[in-house]
Write a protein that holds these residues in place. Structure first.
Motif, PDB file in Angstrom:
ATOM      1  N   PHE A   6       0.815  -1.210   0.000  1.00  0.00           N
ATOM      2  CA  PHE A   6       0.000   0.000   0.000  1.00  0.00           C
ATOM      3  C   PHE A   6       0.848   1.259   0.000  1.00  0.00           C
ATOM      4  O   PHE A   6       0.325   2.339  -0.220  1.00  0.00           O
ATOM      5  CB  PHE A   6      -1.053  -0.010   1.107  1.00  0.00           C
ATOM      6  CG  PHE A   6      -0.531   0.041   2.511  1.00  0.00           C
ATOM      7  CD1 PHE A   6      -0.293   1.251   3.135  1.00  0.00           C
ATOM      8  CD2 PHE A   6      -0.297  -1.125   3.207  1.00  0.00           C
ATOM      9  CE1 PHE A   6       0.174   1.298   4.424  1.00  0.00           C
ATOM     10  CE2 PHE A   6       0.163  -1.083   4.504  1.00  0.00           C
ATOM     11  CZ  PHE A   6       0.410   0.126   5.114  1.00  0.00           C
ATOM     12  N   TRP A   7       2.161   1.144   0.247  1.00  0.00           N
ATOM     13  CA  TRP A   7       3.083   2.265   0.069  1.00  0.00           C
ATOM     14  C   TRP A   7       4.330   1.763  -0.626  1.00  0.00           C
ATOM     15  O   TRP A   7       4.861   0.705  -0.289  1.00  0.00           O
ATOM     16  CB  TRP A   7       3.516   2.884   1.397  1.00  0.00           C
ATOM     17  CG  TRP A   7       2.536   3.807   2.032  1.00  0.00           C
ATOM     18  CD1 TRP A   7       2.015   3.694   3.283  1.00  0.00           C
ATOM     19  CD2 TRP A   7       1.963   4.997   1.489  1.00  0.00           C
ATOM     20  NE1 TRP A   7       1.154   4.728   3.538  1.00  0.00           N
ATOM     21  CE2 TRP A   7       1.101   5.542   2.452  1.00  0.00           C
ATOM     22  CE3 TRP A   7       2.080   5.650   0.263  1.00  0.00           C
ATOM     23  CZ2 TRP A   7       0.372   6.712   2.241  1.00  0.00           C
ATOM     24  CZ3 TRP A   7       1.354   6.804   0.059  1.00  0.00           C
ATOM     25  CH2 TRP A   7       0.511   7.321   1.035  1.00  0.00           C
ATOM     26  N   THR A   8       4.790   2.540  -1.579  1.00  0.00           N
ATOM     27  CA  THR A   8       6.093   2.324  -2.193  1.00  0.00           C
ATOM     28  C   THR A   8       6.859   3.620  -2.038  1.00  0.00           C
ATOM     29  O   THR A   8       6.424   4.664  -2.533  1.00  0.00           O
ATOM     30  CB  THR A   8       5.965   1.967  -3.686  1.00  0.00           C
ATOM     31  OG1 THR A   8       5.196   0.770  -3.813  1.00  0.00           O
ATOM     32  CG2 THR A   8       7.338   1.766  -4.309  1.00  0.00           C
ATOM     33  N   PHE A   9       7.963   3.563  -1.320  1.00  0.00           N
ATOM     34  CA  PHE A   9       8.782   4.748  -1.088  1.00  0.00           C
ATOM     35  C   PHE A   9       9.910   4.783  -2.105  1.00  0.00           C
ATOM     36  O   PHE A   9      10.708   3.846  -2.200  1.00  0.00           O
ATOM     37  CB  PHE A   9       9.337   4.752   0.334  1.00  0.00           C
ATOM     38  CG  PHE A   9       8.274   4.822   1.397  1.00  0.00           C
ATOM     39  CD1 PHE A   9       7.427   5.915   1.469  1.00  0.00           C
ATOM     40  CD2 PHE A   9       8.118   3.803   2.308  1.00  0.00           C
ATOM     41  CE1 PHE A   9       6.446   5.999   2.450  1.00  0.00           C
ATOM     42  CE2 PHE A   9       7.144   3.867   3.288  1.00  0.00           C
ATOM     43  CZ  PHE A   9       6.303   4.967   3.365  1.00  0.00           C
ATOM     44  N   LEU A  10       9.949   5.875  -2.876  1.00  0.00           N
ATOM     45  CA  LEU A  10      10.962   6.089  -3.908  1.00  0.00           C
ATOM     46  C   LEU A  10      11.815   7.289  -3.526  1.00  0.00           C
ATOM     47  O   LEU A  10      11.303   8.253  -2.965  1.00  0.00           O
ATOM     48  CB  LEU A  10      10.292   6.372  -5.254  1.00  0.00           C
ATOM     49  CG  LEU A  10       9.318   5.319  -5.765  1.00  0.00           C
ATOM     50  CD1 LEU A  10       8.536   5.873  -6.949  1.00  0.00           C
ATOM     51  CD2 LEU A  10      10.058   4.069  -6.152  1.00  0.00           C
ATOM     52  N   GLY A  11      13.099   7.245  -3.838  1.00  0.00           N
ATOM     53  CA  GLY A  11      13.962   8.381  -3.562  1.00  0.00           C
ATOM     54  C   GLY A  11      15.420   7.995  -3.404  1.00  0.00           C
ATOM     55  O   GLY A  11      16.301   8.819  -3.599  1.00  0.00           O
ATOM     56  N   HIS A  12      15.672   6.749  -3.043  1.00  0.00           N
ATOM     57  CA  HIS A  12      17.058   6.293  -2.945  1.00  0.00           C
ATOM     58  C   HIS A  12      17.650   6.173  -4.345  1.00  0.00           C
ATOM     59  O   HIS A  12      16.965   5.777  -5.285  1.00  0.00           O
ATOM     60  CB  HIS A  12      17.138   4.934  -2.238  1.00  0.00           C
ATOM     61  CG  HIS A  12      16.953   5.012  -0.761  1.00  0.00           C
ATOM     62  ND1 HIS A  12      17.909   5.512   0.090  1.00  0.00           N
ATOM     63  CD2 HIS A  12      15.913   4.644   0.026  1.00  0.00           C
ATOM     64  CE1 HIS A  12      17.482   5.441   1.335  1.00  0.00           C
ATOM     65  NE2 HIS A  12      16.260   4.933   1.327  1.00  0.00           N
ATOM     66  N   SER A  13      18.923   6.521  -4.479  1.00  0.00           N
ATOM     67  CA  SER A  13      19.567   6.464  -5.791  1.00  0.00           C
ATOM     68  C   SER A  13      20.308   5.153  -6.022  1.00  0.00           C
ATOM     69  O   SER A  13      20.837   4.926  -7.112  1.00  0.00           O
ATOM     70  CB  SER A  13      20.542   7.636  -5.947  1.00  0.00           C
ATOM     71  OG  SER A  13      21.531   7.565  -4.940  1.00  0.00           O
ATOM     72  N   THR A  14      20.340   4.293  -5.006  1.00  0.00           N
ATOM     73  CA  THR A  14      21.003   2.997  -5.136  1.00  0.00           C
ATOM     74  C   THR A  14      20.280   1.972  -4.253  1.00  0.00           C
ATOM     75  O   THR A  14      19.276   2.291  -3.622  1.00  0.00           O
ATOM     76  CB  THR A  14      22.503   3.112  -4.777  1.00  0.00           C
ATOM     77  OG1 THR A  14      23.161   1.893  -5.092  1.00  0.00           O
ATOM     78  CG2 THR A  14      22.708   3.452  -3.322  1.00  0.00           C
ATOM     79  N   THR A  15      20.808   0.770  -4.193  1.00  0.00           N
ATOM     80  CA  THR A  15      20.208  -0.325  -3.447  1.00  0.00           C
ATOM     81  C   THR A  15      19.880   0.063  -2.015  1.00  0.00           C
ATOM     82  O   THR A  15      20.728   0.601  -1.306  1.00  0.00           O
ATOM     83  CB  THR A  15      21.175  -1.533  -3.419  1.00  0.00           C
ATOM     84  OG1 THR A  15      21.421  -1.945  -4.750  1.00  0.00           O
ATOM     85  CG2 THR A  15      20.604  -2.675  -2.612  1.00  0.00           C
TER      86      THR A  15
END
Length: 138
Positions: A47-56
């Protein structure tokens, strides 16, 4: 035992998994640079996908007594604080975090480890309080 459902939304390997200490929630991090939060009672989709990291994303943890806070650390040493209530990034700290864990029960501090250094961060101010370095002998 045959699985009842599968977590199919990550596009790469899962690197860490944590249960929420207070809610039926599960969080996963992945080589696909995302953190996903799942409802344990209905795990068919996140129900949540957090995006923002530039790598693993290497590690994650739920705050022990703030239901709305989760943090994650990536391979470039970036720590992100996320709000589960609104799905947004609540803060970013550069300081190394291959592994990270909130202080149990209180959650005032976050320990972040990378290489031979452990950083202790104040969660409220998102500032470095202490840096501990291991003495390596070869």
């Amino acid at each position: 035992m045959k699985p009842k459902s599968t977590l199919e939304e990550h596009s790469s390997l899962i690197t860490d998994v944590r249960f929420s200490p207070s809610m039926p929630r599960l969080a996963t991090s992945s080589f696909d640079k995302t953190v996903r939060v799942w409802d344990v009672n209905n795990p068919g989709y996140s129900f949540w996908t957090f995006l923002g990291h530039s790598t693993t994303v290497m590690s994650l943890d739920f705050h022990p007594n703030r239901d709305d806070l989760i943090c994650s650390g990536d391979g470039d040493g970036e720590i992100r604080y996320w709000s589960i209530n609104n799905g947004s990034c609540a803060g970013v700290f550069k300081g190394g975090a291959v592994q990270l864990r909130f202080q149990p029960r209180l959650g005032k501090y976050l320990a972040a480890a990378a290489a031979n250094v452990v950083s202790i961060l104040d969660v409220e101010t998102q500032t470095l309080q202490h840096s501990l370095q291991a003495c390596l002998t070869i």
